[in-house]
Design a protein around this motif. Structure first.
Motif, PDB file in Angstrom:
ATOM      1  N   LYS A  36     -14.730  55.904  52.491  1.00  0.00           N
ATOM      2  CA  LYS A  36     -14.332  54.524  53.037  1.00  0.00           C
ATOM      3  C   LYS A  36     -12.948  54.718  54.037  1.00  0.00           C
ATOM      4  O   LYS A  36     -12.502  55.748  53.704  1.00  0.00           O
ATOM      5  N   LYS A  60      -9.717  52.540  54.796  1.00  0.00           N
ATOM      6  CA  LYS A  60      -8.823  51.498  54.429  1.00  0.00           C
ATOM      7  C   LYS A  60      -7.535  51.644  55.595  1.00  0.00           C
ATOM      8  O   LYS A  60      -7.180  52.674  55.895  1.00  0.00           O
ATOM      9  N   HIS A 118      -2.440  45.989  52.155  1.00  0.00           N
ATOM     10  CA  HIS A 118      -4.049  46.433  52.406  1.00  0.00           C
ATOM     11  C   HIS A 118      -4.349  45.353  53.434  1.00  0.00           C
ATOM     12  O   HIS A 118      -4.585  44.166  53.034  1.00  0.00           O
ATOM     13  N   ILE A 167      -7.513  43.885  55.866  1.00  0.00           N
ATOM     14  CA  ILE A 167      -9.003  43.675  55.972  1.00  0.00           C
ATOM     15  C   ILE A 167      -9.299  43.209  57.516  1.00  0.00           C
ATOM     16  O   ILE A 167      -8.651  42.253  57.974  1.00  0.00           O
TER      17      ILE A 167
END
Length: 69
Positions: free
Chosen positions: A52, A54, A63, A65
């Motif tokens: 993944k 991130k 974090h 998105i």
């Protein structure tokens, strides 16, 4: 449910980091792309692997998105 959590385990390991384009919408800090490899284990035997990417702010450690439009 508790028995299932004891048997199955998910581990994540960071592979690398690099600078990403753009800025954090909260604090205008720099953004890093973090590549992570995860593995799902059942009774200490790996079942599947997945990678993944991130995104993390370097200043406020949030974090982030991505929203595709």
């Amino acid at each position: 449910m508790c028995f299932f959590k004891c048997i199955c385990n998910e581990e994540e390991k960071e592979i690398g980091r690099k600078r990403a384009s753009g800025a954090c919408p909260h604090c205008e800090g720099k953004v890093e792309a973090v590549d992570v490899e995860g593995s799902l284990k059942f009774c200490f035997l790996p079942i599947c692997y997945r990678s993944k990417r991130k995104y993390v702010c370097t200043v406020c450690s949030r974090h982030l998105i991505l929203l595709y439009s």
